[in-house]
Design a protein around this motif. Structure first.
Motif, PDB file in Angstrom:
ATOM      1  N   THR A  29      -0.554  71.950 -28.913  1.00  0.00           N
ATOM      2  CA  THR A  29      -0.399  72.998 -29.755  1.00  0.00           C
ATOM      3  C   THR A  29      -0.789  72.865 -31.002  1.00  0.00           C
ATOM      4  O   THR A  29      -1.640  73.445 -31.560  1.00  0.00           O
ATOM      5  CB  THR A  29       0.847  73.761 -29.294  1.00  0.00           C
ATOM      6  N   PHE A  30      -0.100  72.105 -31.877  1.00  0.00           N
ATOM      7  CA  PHE A  30      -0.225  71.404 -33.119  1.00  0.00           C
ATOM      8  C   PHE A  30      -1.580  70.914 -33.296  1.00  0.00           C
ATOM      9  O   PHE A  30      -2.350  71.423 -34.352  1.00  0.00           O
ATOM     10  CB  PHE A  30       0.874  70.807 -33.610  1.00  0.00           C
ATOM     11  N   SER A  31      -2.238  70.372 -32.393  1.00  0.00           N
ATOM     12  CA  SER A  31      -3.519  69.520 -32.597  1.00  0.00           C
ATOM     13  C   SER A  31      -4.592  70.597 -32.476  1.00  0.00           C
ATOM     14  O   SER A  31      -5.453  70.490 -33.486  1.00  0.00           O
ATOM     15  CB  SER A  31      -3.693  68.409 -31.476  1.00  0.00           C
ATOM     16  N   LEU A  32      -4.357  71.516 -31.543  1.00  0.00           N
ATOM     17  CA  LEU A  32      -5.659  72.671 -31.334  1.00  0.00           C
ATOM     18  C   LEU A  32      -5.612  73.639 -32.518  1.00  0.00           C
ATOM     19  O   LEU A  32      -6.369  74.346 -32.735  1.00  0.00           O
ATOM     20  CB  LEU A  32      -5.534  73.144 -29.940  1.00  0.00           C
ATOM     21  N   ILE A  74     -10.925  69.568 -48.975  1.00  0.00           N
ATOM     22  CA  ILE A  74      -9.827  68.750 -49.049  1.00  0.00           C
ATOM     23  C   ILE A  74      -8.660  69.320 -47.653  1.00  0.00           C
ATOM     24  O   ILE A  74      -8.221  68.538 -46.898  1.00  0.00           O
ATOM     25  CB  ILE A  74      -8.898  69.021 -50.070  1.00  0.00           C
ATOM     26  N   SER A  75      -8.563  70.495 -47.368  1.00  0.00           N
ATOM     27  CA  SER A  75      -8.122  71.030 -46.257  1.00  0.00           C
ATOM     28  C   SER A  75      -8.693  70.558 -45.009  1.00  0.00           C
ATOM     29  O   SER A  75      -7.889  70.469 -43.858  1.00  0.00           O
ATOM     30  CB  SER A  75      -7.985  72.695 -46.420  1.00  0.00           C
ATOM     31  N   VAL A  76     -10.037  70.917 -44.767  1.00  0.00           N
ATOM     32  CA  VAL A  76     -10.692  70.324 -43.607  1.00  0.00           C
ATOM     33  C   VAL A  76     -10.103  68.806 -43.459  1.00  0.00           C
ATOM     34  O   VAL A  76      -9.746  68.345 -42.118  1.00  0.00           O
ATOM     35  CB  VAL A  76     -11.975  70.348 -43.785  1.00  0.00           C
ATOM     36  N   LEU A  77     -10.411  67.841 -44.543  1.00  0.00           N
ATOM     37  CA  LEU A  77      -9.905  66.638 -44.101  1.00  0.00           C
ATOM     38  C   LEU A  77      -8.466  66.231 -43.624  1.00  0.00           C
ATOM     39  O   LEU A  77      -8.172  65.513 -42.620  1.00  0.00           O
ATOM     40  CB  LEU A  77     -10.151  65.695 -45.595  1.00  0.00           C
ATOM     41  N   GLY A  78      -7.497  67.067 -44.097  1.00  0.00           N
ATOM     42  CA  GLY A  78      -5.908  67.117 -43.517  1.00  0.00           C
ATOM     43  C   GLY A  78      -6.345  67.405 -42.271  1.00  0.00           C
ATOM     44  O   GLY A  78      -5.305  66.852 -41.503  1.00  0.00           O
ATOM     45  N   LEU A  79      -6.586  68.577 -42.045  1.00  0.00           N
ATOM     46  CA  LEU A  79      -6.661  69.357 -40.723  1.00  0.00           C
ATOM     47  C   LEU A  79      -7.185  68.273 -39.433  1.00  0.00           C
ATOM     48  O   LEU A  79      -6.732  68.070 -38.432  1.00  0.00           O
ATOM     49  CB  LEU A  79      -7.223  70.447 -40.649  1.00  0.00           C
ATOM     50  N   ILE A  80      -8.354  67.638 -39.914  1.00  0.00           N
ATOM     51  CA  ILE A  80      -9.000  67.016 -38.785  1.00  0.00           C
ATOM     52  C   ILE A  80      -8.152  65.741 -38.652  1.00  0.00           C
ATOM     53  O   ILE A  80      -8.293  65.147 -37.680  1.00  0.00           O
ATOM     54  CB  ILE A  80     -10.569  66.576 -39.113  1.00  0.00           C
ATOM     55  N   LEU A  81      -7.519  65.124 -39.507  1.00  0.00           N
ATOM     56  CA  LEU A  81      -6.634  64.004 -39.424  1.00  0.00           C
ATOM     57  C   LEU A  81      -5.330  64.507 -38.550  1.00  0.00           C
ATOM     58  O   LEU A  81      -5.102  63.627 -37.707  1.00  0.00           O
ATOM     59  CB  LEU A  81      -6.076  63.369 -40.959  1.00  0.00           C
ATOM     60  N   VAL A  82      -4.969  65.507 -38.760  1.00  0.00           N
ATOM     61  CA  VAL A  82      -3.715  66.070 -37.951  1.00  0.00           C
ATOM     62  C   VAL A  82      -4.441  66.043 -36.535  1.00  0.00           C
ATOM     63  O   VAL A  82      -3.603  65.684 -35.408  1.00  0.00           O
ATOM     64  CB  VAL A  82      -3.398  67.293 -38.266  1.00  0.00           C
ATOM     65  N   HIS A  83      -5.338  66.632 -36.215  1.00  0.00           N
ATOM     66  CA  HIS A  83      -6.106  66.713 -34.743  1.00  0.00           C
ATOM     67  C   HIS A  83      -6.364  65.483 -34.213  1.00  0.00           C
ATOM     68  O   HIS A  83      -6.296  65.284 -33.221  1.00  0.00           O
ATOM     69  CB  HIS A  83      -7.403  67.455 -34.766  1.00  0.00           C
ATOM     70  N   TYR A  84      -6.748  64.346 -34.869  1.00  0.00           N
ATOM     71  CA  TYR A  84      -7.037  63.188 -34.553  1.00  0.00           C
ATOM     72  C   TYR A  84      -5.910  62.212 -34.278  1.00  0.00           C
ATOM     73  O   TYR A  84      -5.825  61.808 -33.162  1.00  0.00           O
ATOM     74  CB  TYR A  84      -7.949  62.370 -35.558  1.00  0.00           C
ATOM     75  N   PHE A  85      -4.747  62.333 -35.002  1.00  0.00           N
ATOM     76  CA  PHE A  85      -3.625  61.554 -34.576  1.00  0.00           C
ATOM     77  C   PHE A  85      -2.751  62.200 -33.722  1.00  0.00           C
ATOM     78  O   PHE A  85      -1.801  61.570 -32.995  1.00  0.00           O
ATOM     79  CB  PHE A  85      -2.839  61.478 -36.065  1.00  0.00           C
ATOM     80  N   LEU A  86      -2.763  63.515 -33.738  1.00  0.00           N
ATOM     81  CA  LEU A  86      -2.036  64.141 -32.753  1.00  0.00           C
ATOM     82  C   LEU A  86      -2.934  64.641 -31.441  1.00  0.00           C
ATOM     83  O   LEU A  86      -3.683  65.531 -31.292  1.00  0.00           O
ATOM     84  CB  LEU A  86      -1.406  65.448 -33.189  1.00  0.00           C
ATOM     85  N   THR A  87      -2.992  63.429 -30.534  1.00  0.00           N
ATOM     86  CA  THR A  87      -3.915  63.403 -29.438  1.00  0.00           C
ATOM     87  C   THR A  87      -3.661  64.434 -28.429  1.00  0.00           C
ATOM     88  O   THR A  87      -2.468  64.547 -27.759  1.00  0.00           O
ATOM     89  CB  THR A  87      -3.946  62.129 -28.857  1.00  0.00           C
ATOM     90  N   PRO A  88      -4.400  65.632 -28.057  1.00  0.00           N
ATOM     91  CA  PRO A  88      -4.259  66.711 -27.377  1.00  0.00           C
ATOM     92  C   PRO A  88      -4.077  65.998 -25.797  1.00  0.00           C
ATOM     93  O   PRO A  88      -4.441  65.089 -25.123  1.00  0.00           O
ATOM     94  CB  PRO A  88      -5.411  67.656 -27.150  1.00  0.00           C
ATOM     95  N   ASP A  89      -2.976  66.536 -25.187  1.00  0.00           N
ATOM     96  CA  ASP A  89      -2.668  65.977 -23.654  1.00  0.00           C
ATOM     97  C   ASP A  89      -2.527  67.203 -22.751  1.00  0.00           C
ATOM     98  O   ASP A  89      -1.487  68.000 -22.790  1.00  0.00           O
ATOM     99  CB  ASP A  89      -1.566  64.966 -23.794  1.00  0.00           C
ATOM    100  N   PHE A  90      -3.549  67.440 -21.870  1.00  0.00           N
ATOM    101  CA  PHE A  90      -3.459  68.762 -20.992  1.00  0.00           C
ATOM    102  C   PHE A  90      -4.688  68.527 -19.905  1.00  0.00           C
ATOM    103  O   PHE A  90      -5.481  67.748 -19.904  1.00  0.00           O
ATOM    104  CB  PHE A  90      -3.809  69.937 -21.791  1.00  0.00           C
TER     105      PHE A  90
END
Length: 417
Positions: A29-32, A74-90
């Motif tokens: 959820t957080f990743s997406l 700057i916001s994009v960089l931070g958000l894509i890092l969150v998406h990358y390191f919080l790997t979705p699992d579904f």
């Protein structure tokens, strides 16, 4: 208003992700949520890069549009890092395994490319060194962000996901995909769609600036006094567009630029510009125009910051319903440009007064000197400023300490990276 609208659209993408993916798990959820918000940010950044005229008033000028554009990066960089390191699992839905694999690869390469280019865009000077990333390198590489956005759009449209194409989140993201891609295509056509052709007919090299006068070949720019435009010379080494305030605008379309040789480009321009050269101009941009100000105004120009005031002073007629006192601060009188215009207008008009502050003779300009020499009380007036930020900060702070804080301070943040 502009910032509020943008962040509302971005946050809404995150909120739409909650009902679409919350049946999975918290990490997914957080990743997406992060990826959805990052995608909307990227699409809006592409739209802002197209420089649509109606967004300027929402932010207070194109300079502030670009400063906000940087915050989005700057916001994009931070958000894509969150998406990358919080790997979705579904267990998700995919159109075909082939498209899903392509979309996964597109997302991976886009992530690496965006991370590198966004860091290059955000960092102007390499840490712990005095090495500044050249403007032309930044500008050239920045153009690839649009191509990477196309890869991200392909990724988000065809990657396996825990919701189908009818979900409101999917519709929302697809709309921003279309906005971003169309905006990027438009920016690539911008040099042909919104530029005007001009020919240089006069070049004067003063101690303080190079004065370039050019007449239109065909349609002229639509420019208001105080605005700036993007200039490029159709000549080797000078083809890169740079923003410069327009120092003069005539009824027949003739424009004048006063450009101080401060960097590599402006020094090359001073050395190589010649009568007969062809220019491509785009503009006008900016909200720096005294007509939207108060009835009492103090104009303060520092060095080459005189250019918008030169254009505005030339168009004063005395019937504006505004009292204006101008102070032009230079290191040495020899650097001053346009003195004859300001002095002539001050002699002719009852609502305009002018003072030249020669620092070599009069010492450093401070708030006390400004207030003592002004025909208008700074506490009752707007302060319109163009020049070095440290001078503005010192004057505003000093006036506040004197109990003469201006009612409003107008200035432009004339940096675009």
């Amino acid at each position: 208003m502009g910032a509020f609208l943008v962040w509302s659209l971005v946050v809404f993408a995150g909120l739409l992700a909650v009902p679409a993916v919350s049946h999975t798990n918290a990490t997914t959820t957080f990743s997406l949520m992060a990826s959805s918000m990052a995608f909307v940010c990227m699409a809006i950044a592409q739209f802002m890069a197209a420089r649509p005229p109606f967004i300027e008033p929402l932010f207070g000028g194109l300079d502030r549009v670009y400063h906000f554009h940087r915050k989005i990066g700057i916001s994009v960089l931070g958000l894509i890092l969150v998406h990358y390191f919080l790997t979705p699992d579904f267990k998700g839905l995919s159109l075909t395994s082939g498209l899903n694999q392509l979309a996964a690869s597109a997302g991976k390469y886009a992530f690496y490319g965006l991370s590198a280019l966004l860091v290059l865009s955000i960092v102007k000077i390499i840490p712990k060194t005095k090495i500044e990333i050249p403007y032309h390198l930044w500008r050239y590489t920045h153009r690839f962000i649009g191509l990477l956005f196309v890869l991200v759009a392909f990724h988000q449209m065809f990657i396996k996901r825990p919701y189908d194409g009818t979900a409101l989140l999917a519709v929302y993201l697809n709309a921003f995909a279309a906005l971003g891609i169309l905006s990027y295509a438009y920016t690539q056509l911008l040099p042909w769609l919104r530029t005007r052709s001009y020919e240089v007919f006069e070049v004067t090299r003063h101690d303080g600036a190079t004065i370039i006068s050019a007449r239109p070949i065909g349609r002229a720019l639509k420019v208001k006094p105080g605005q700036f435009g993007f200039l490029r010379v159709l000549k080797n080494g000078l083809r890169e567009p740079h923003p410069f305030t327009i120092a003069g605008i005539e009824a027949d379309g003739v424009v004048r630029f006063a450009i101080k040789p401060l960097g590599d480009y402006t020094r090359a321009l001073r050395e190589n510009i010649a009568i007969g050269d062809r220019l491509k101009l785009e503009g006008g941009y900016g909200q720096f125009n005294h007509r939207r100000g108060a009835k009492k105004q103090i104009w303060l120009a520092g060095g080459i910051g005189v250019t918008p005031f030169l254009a505005m002073a030339r168009h004063l007629r005395g019937d504006e319903g505004q009292d204006i006192h101008m102070v032009y601060c230079v290191r040495d009188r020899n650097e001053a440009i346009g003195l004859e215009t300001f002095e002539a207008q001050a002699a002719k008009l009852g609502n305009f007064s002018f003072v030249l502050h020669d620092s070599a003779k009069d010492g450093r300009l401070d708030a006390a000197k400004l207030a003592a020499g002004s025909a208008i009380d700074p506490g009752d007036a707007d302060l319109w400023f163009c020049g070095p930020p440290p001078l503005r900060e010192a004057i505003v702070k000093g006036l506040k300490e004197l109990g003469k804080k201006p009612r409003r301070v107008e200035f432009e943040q004339f940096q675009f990276r």
